[in-house]
Enzyme design. Structure first.
Site, short mmCIF file in Angstrom:
data_model
loop_
_atom_site.label_atom_id
_atom_site.label_comp_id
_atom_site.label_asym_id
_atom_site.label_seq_id
_atom_site.Cartn_x
_atom_site.Cartn_y
_atom_site.Cartn_z
N GLY A 156 -16.41 22.15 12.57
CA GLY A 156 -16.09 22.85 11.32
C GLY A 156 -15.36 24.17 11.48
O GLY A 156 -15.42 25.01 10.60
N ILE A 182 -11.69 7.18 3.40
CA ILE A 182 -12.05 7.51 2.01
C ILE A 182 -12.07 6.23 1.17
O ILE A 182 -11.07 5.51 1.12
CB ILE A 182 -11.04 8.52 1.41
N HIS A 209 -4.17 16.33 10.71
CA HIS A 209 -4.29 15.51 11.91
C HIS A 209 -3.74 16.32 13.09
O HIS A 209 -2.68 16.93 12.96
CB HIS A 209 -3.52 14.20 11.75
N ASP A 238 -4.61 8.12 8.34
CA ASP A 238 -3.45 8.92 8.77
C ASP A 238 -2.10 8.41 8.29
O ASP A 238 -1.08 8.64 8.94
CB ASP A 238 -3.42 9.04 10.31
N GLU A 265 -3.44 24.86 13.45
CA GLU A 265 -4.25 24.44 12.29
C GLU A 265 -4.75 25.66 11.52
O GLU A 265 -4.64 25.72 10.28
CB GLU A 265 -5.43 23.59 12.76
C1 GAR Z 1 -9.30 19.21 14.13
O1 GAR Z 1 -8.45 19.42 15.23
C2 GAR Z 1 -8.70 18.20 13.16
O2 GAR Z 1 -7.30 18.22 13.13
C3 GAR Z 1 -9.16 16.91 13.76
O3 GAR Z 1 -10.48 17.15 14.16
C4 GAR Z 1 -10.58 18.52 14.58
C5 GAR Z 1 -11.81 19.10 13.94
O4 GAR Z 1 -12.08 20.39 14.46
N1 GAR Z 1 -9.07 15.81 12.82
C6 GAR Z 1 -8.78 14.56 13.21
O5 GAR Z 1 -8.66 14.25 14.37
C7 GAR Z 1 -8.66 13.58 12.07
N2 GAR Z 1 -8.15 12.31 12.55
P1 GAR Z 1 -13.01 21.38 13.67
O6 GAR Z 1 -14.28 20.60 13.28
O7 GAR Z 1 -13.34 22.47 14.63
O8 GAR Z 1 -12.28 21.86 12.47
#
Ligand code: GAR
Length: 199
Positions: A15, A91, A107, A148, A177
């Site tokens: 998170g 979803i 992603h 995706d 991100e």
């Molecule tokens: C993030 O890097 C996000 O882009 C990825 O999971 C990570 C979660 O990190 N999402 C995916 O891979 C979706 N296919 P976080 O829990 O520290 O935000």
């Protein structure tokens, strides 16, 4: 359209993106984070949400996939947008149609490459390194019924060095991100709320 737009963040794990988004929108005049939703009762995102005073909802996968319980809870809370931030589940159709065009995902690679079922978090970076890619990055996109594959809104790139490990690449991607996801969310919502702001 009412002015304050209410967001629910869906996350399955650590998170860090959820935290960053919550911090970014604290005190925002038009956008508030009203709920954190997870399928994982052990997810650290629940601790982050509690520390920041954001209510959380933990659902069980069958309730999520069958029936309209989760959709109804979100609608009853007046949620306008769903923001996926490290969320593992597909979803379901009823949630997609209730929030059509109002579900965003991030992603950690340059889609359409390195996406799809099972491509999550570290596994994505591992695949990028194994393919000897020279660049990776982030993709922010609308969500549809496939993993995706929704319409791409934004991407940003970073170099992949020959000696990058999963951890060092993950760090570069996370930085992109944190920098861009909250801003892109804000732009998408504000352009709908106030079309005079333009494209
Ligand atoms: C993030 O890097 C996000 O882009 C990825 O999971 C990570 C979660 O990190 N999402 C995916 O891979 C979706 N296919 P976080 O829990 O520290 O935000």
């Amino acid at each position: 359209m009412k002015s304050m737009q209410k967001l629910a963040i869906f996350a399955s794990g650590n998170g860090t993106n959820a935290q960053r988004i919550i911090e970014y929108f604290f005190g925002h005049p038009d956008i508030s984070i009203n709920l954190v939703v997870t399928n994982n009762s052990d997810a650290y995102v629940l601790t982050r949400a509690a520390n920041m005073g954001i209510p959380a909802l933990i659902f069980d996968k069958s309730a999520f996939n069958e029936g309209t319980t989760i959709t109804n809870i979100l609608l009853n809370k007046g949620i306008d947008y769903i923001i996926l931030a490290g969320f593992l589940c597909l979803i379901p159709a009823n949630l997609l149609s209730a929030f059509s065009g109002r579900i965003l995902n991030i992603h950690p690679a340059l889609l359409p490459k390195f996406g799809g079922k099972g491509m999550y978090g570290q596994k994505v970076h591992e695949a990028v390194i194994a393919a000897h890619e020279t660049e990776s990055g982030i993709t922010i996109h609308h969500v549809n019924e496939y993993y995706d594959e929704g319409k791409i809104i934004f991407n940003a790139k970073c170099p992949v060095a020959a000696d990058d490990s999963i951890e060092t690449l993950a760090k570069k991607v996370h930085e992109l991100e944190y920098r861009f996801y909250p801003e892109v969310i804000e732009q998408v919502i504000m352009r709908t709320l106030k079309p005079e702001l333009g494209k």
